[in-house]
Design an enzyme around this catalytic site. Structure first.
Site, PDB file in Angstrom:
ATOM      1  N   ARG A   1      -1.890 -32.089  14.572  1.00  0.00           N
ATOM      2  CA  ARG A   1      -0.951 -31.842  15.684  1.00  0.00           C
ATOM      3  C   ARG A   1       0.103 -30.808  15.291  1.00  0.00           C
ATOM      4  O   ARG A   1       0.485 -29.971  16.107  1.00  0.00           O
ATOM      5  CB  ARG A   1      -0.290 -33.148  16.122  1.00  0.00           C
ATOM      6  CG  ARG A   1      -1.212 -33.944  17.046  1.00  0.00           C
ATOM      7  CD  ARG A   1      -0.944 -35.415  16.980  1.00  0.00           C
ATOM      8  NE  ARG A   1       0.333 -35.797  17.521  1.00  0.00           N
ATOM      9  CZ  ARG A   1       0.936 -36.963  17.237  1.00  0.00           C
ATOM     10  NH1 ARG A   1       0.375 -37.821  16.420  1.00  0.00           N
ATOM     11  NH2 ARG A   1       2.087 -37.249  17.790  1.00  0.00           N
TER      12      ARG A   1
ATOM     13  N   ARG B   1       0.079 -46.230  19.178  1.00  0.00           N
ATOM     14  CA  ARG B   1      -0.565 -44.940  19.448  1.00  0.00           C
ATOM     15  C   ARG B   1      -1.479 -44.551  18.293  1.00  0.00           C
ATOM     16  O   ARG B   1      -1.016 -44.328  17.177  1.00  0.00           O
ATOM     17  CB  ARG B   1       0.499 -43.856  19.646  1.00  0.00           C
ATOM     18  CG  ARG B   1       1.005 -43.788  21.063  1.00  0.00           C
ATOM     19  CD  ARG B   1       2.056 -42.723  21.215  1.00  0.00           C
ATOM     20  NE  ARG B   1       1.581 -41.386  20.883  1.00  0.00           N
ATOM     21  CZ  ARG B   1       2.255 -40.281  21.147  1.00  0.00           C
ATOM     22  NH1 ARG B   1       3.420 -40.362  21.757  1.00  0.00           N
ATOM     23  NH2 ARG B   1       1.774 -39.113  20.821  1.00  0.00           N
TER      24      ARG B   1
ATOM     25  N   ARG C   1       6.814 -44.575  13.947  1.00  0.00           N
ATOM     26  CA  ARG C   1       6.450 -44.854  15.350  1.00  0.00           C
ATOM     27  C   ARG C   1       5.055 -45.469  15.423  1.00  0.00           C
ATOM     28  O   ARG C   1       4.814 -46.376  16.208  1.00  0.00           O
ATOM     29  CB  ARG C   1       6.522 -43.552  16.165  1.00  0.00           C
ATOM     30  CG  ARG C   1       6.317 -43.758  17.662  1.00  0.00           C
ATOM     31  CD  ARG C   1       6.673 -42.522  18.461  1.00  0.00           C
ATOM     32  NE  ARG C   1       5.656 -41.474  18.379  1.00  0.00           N
ATOM     33  CZ  ARG C   1       5.765 -40.280  18.954  1.00  0.00           C
ATOM     34  NH1 ARG C   1       6.841 -39.976  19.641  1.00  0.00           N
ATOM     35  NH2 ARG C   1       4.807 -39.388  18.845  1.00  0.00           N
TER      36      ARG C   1
ATOM     37  N   ARG D   1       2.475 -26.375  26.678  1.00  0.00           N
ATOM     38  CA  ARG D   1       2.191 -26.390  25.253  1.00  0.00           C
ATOM     39  C   ARG D   1       1.373 -25.179  24.815  1.00  0.00           C
ATOM     40  O   ARG D   1       1.062 -25.061  23.626  1.00  0.00           O
ATOM     41  CB  ARG D   1       1.372 -27.641  24.940  1.00  0.00           C
ATOM     42  CG  ARG D   1       2.125 -28.722  24.189  1.00  0.00           C
ATOM     43  CD  ARG D   1       1.172 -29.908  24.099  1.00  0.00           C
ATOM     44  NE  ARG D   1       1.468 -30.820  23.049  1.00  0.00           N
ATOM     45  CZ  ARG D   1       2.168 -31.949  23.222  1.00  0.00           C
ATOM     46  NH1 ARG D   1       2.706 -32.246  24.388  1.00  0.00           N
ATOM     47  NH2 ARG D   1       2.340 -32.760  22.211  1.00  0.00           N
TER      48      ARG D   1
ATOM     49  N   LYS E   1      11.601 -36.066  22.217  1.00  0.00           N
ATOM     50  CA  LYS E   1      11.599 -35.607  23.615  1.00  0.00           C
ATOM     51  C   LYS E   1      11.572 -36.784  24.595  1.00  0.00           C
ATOM     52  O   LYS E   1      12.273 -36.761  25.603  1.00  0.00           O
ATOM     53  CB  LYS E   1      10.391 -34.683  23.878  1.00  0.00           C
ATOM     54  CG  LYS E   1      10.378 -33.437  23.009  1.00  0.00           C
ATOM     55  CD  LYS E   1       9.243 -32.486  23.384  1.00  0.00           C
ATOM     56  CE  LYS E   1       7.861 -33.008  23.119  1.00  0.00           C
ATOM     57  NZ  LYS E   1       7.497 -33.086  21.676  1.00  0.00           N
TER      58      LYS E   1
HETATM   59  P1  ADP Z   1       3.717 -35.784  20.734  1.00  0.00           P
HETATM   60  O1  ADP Z   1       4.656 -34.736  21.232  1.00  0.00           O
HETATM   61  O2  ADP Z   1       4.363 -36.815  19.872  1.00  0.00           O
HETATM   62  O3  ADP Z   1       2.472 -35.225  20.074  1.00  0.00           O
HETATM   63  P2  ADP Z   1       2.750 -36.331  23.458  1.00  0.00           P
HETATM   64  O4  ADP Z   1       2.778 -37.640  24.120  1.00  0.00           O
HETATM   65  O5  ADP Z   1       3.564 -35.247  24.044  1.00  0.00           O
HETATM   66  O6  ADP Z   1       3.195 -36.641  21.953  1.00  0.00           O
HETATM   67  O7  ADP Z   1       1.239 -35.808  23.347  1.00  0.00           O
HETATM   68  C1  ADP Z   1       0.204 -36.586  22.796  1.00  0.00           C
HETATM   69  C2  ADP Z   1      -1.124 -35.814  22.862  1.00  0.00           C
HETATM   70  O8  ADP Z   1      -1.488 -35.614  24.258  1.00  0.00           O
HETATM   71  C3  ADP Z   1      -1.102 -34.407  22.261  1.00  0.00           C
HETATM   72  O9  ADP Z   1      -1.339 -34.409  20.862  1.00  0.00           O
HETATM   73  C4  ADP Z   1      -2.236 -33.729  23.050  1.00  0.00           C
HETATM   74  O10 ADP Z   1      -3.503 -34.084  22.542  1.00  0.00           O
HETATM   75  C5  ADP Z   1      -2.099 -34.336  24.443  1.00  0.00           C
HETATM   76  N1  ADP Z   1      -1.240 -33.503  25.328  1.00  0.00           N
HETATM   77  C6  ADP Z   1       0.007 -33.833  25.778  1.00  0.00           C
HETATM   78  N2  ADP Z   1       0.521 -32.841  26.528  1.00  0.00           N
HETATM   79  C7  ADP Z   1      -0.405 -31.845  26.539  1.00  0.00           C
HETATM   80  C8  ADP Z   1      -0.451 -30.540  27.109  1.00  0.00           C
HETATM   81  N3  ADP Z   1       0.568 -30.033  27.816  1.00  0.00           N
HETATM   82  N4  ADP Z   1      -1.576 -29.808  26.915  1.00  0.00           N
HETATM   83  C9  ADP Z   1      -2.612 -30.283  26.217  1.00  0.00           C
HETATM   84  N5  ADP Z   1      -2.618 -31.487  25.623  1.00  0.00           N
HETATM   85  C10 ADP Z   1      -1.538 -32.274  25.776  1.00  0.00           C
END
Ligand code: ADP
Length: 193
Positions: free
Chosen positions: A146, A134, A128, A89, A14
């Site tokens: 996750r 990260r 990654r 999400r 994404k």
């Molecule tokens: P990825 O899609 O690889 O897991 P992101 O950068 O989108 O990476 O998200 C990393 C973490 O940030 C998620 O595992 C979650 O803990 C938190 N997070 C991101 N977006 C949201 C959201 N919309 N609601 C709740 N937690 C979020």
């Protein structure tokens, strides 16, 4: 406004595709994950709170996330549109986003979803993790959690938009350019309707 939700499981690509889409369509990128990471780096109150969830592979609570998105939308509402990356999400976040956009007389144009199988995703996340720094990409238990959270809480959001006839799935395997081509095709065919 052209408001696109770029959807897909962790590691689907994404972030990479968002960077290309914002340039082509002149949109503002909102990655909730990036905003959380920025706050973690700067040790803000939001960052400290978010970290306690992110390090375990859990979602940051809806209320905290929605408030952050609300602020972001208010600051950018005069732009041409948004790419929402990693948001909504949960169904509650989807409902909140619909309300926020309605307040500004706009709406979600469509959800485009990157579809990638889980074995490939785990491989990508581990790769990654070696370079991104990260923490949530370096621990296998966190990665697994996750995916569990994605299946339980996030996958239903696709149904929420599918019910509104706003969902388009795109095959998420192949080169960055091939996938980008599929995404732009999906977006362009929708906005011409
Ligand atoms: P990825 O899609 O690889 O897991 P992101 O950068 O989108 O990476 O998200 C990393 C973490 O940030 C998620 O595992 C979650 O803990 C938190 N997070 C991101 N977006 C949201 C959201 N919309 N609601 C709740 N937690 C979020």
């Amino acid at each position: 406004m052209l408001n696109i939700i770029l959807f897909g499981p962790p590691g689907a690509g994404k972030g990479t595709q968002s960077a290309k889409l914002i340039e082509k369509y002149n949109l503002i990128h909102l990655s909730t994950g990036d905003v959380f990471r920025y706050n973690i780096k700067n040790e803000t109150d939001l960052g400290v709170l978010a970290r306690s969830y992110i390090d375990k592979g859990e979602l940051v609570p809806d209320e905290v996330t929605n408030d952050m998105v609300k602020d972001f939308i208010i600051r950018n509402v005069n732009e041409q549109g948004f790419i929402f990356d990693g948001y909504p999400r949960t169904i509650a976040q989807g409902e909140a986003l619909d309300r926020m956009l309605t307040e500004h007389n706009t709406t979600v144009t469509m959800m485009v979803a990157l579809e990638v199988d889980e074995d490939e995703l785990v491989k990508r996340l581990i790769e990654r993790g070696k370079t991104s720094g990260r923490a949530d990409d370096q621990n296998e238990d966190t990665i697994r959690n996750r995916f569990k959270v994605y299946q339980e809480e996030t996958a239903p959001v696709a149904v929420f938009y599918s019910d509104q006839e706003k969902y388009r799935g795109v095959h998420g395997m192949g080169s960055v350019d091939e996938i980008f081509e599929r995404l732009t095709h999906a977006i362009d065919s929708r906005s011409e309707e």
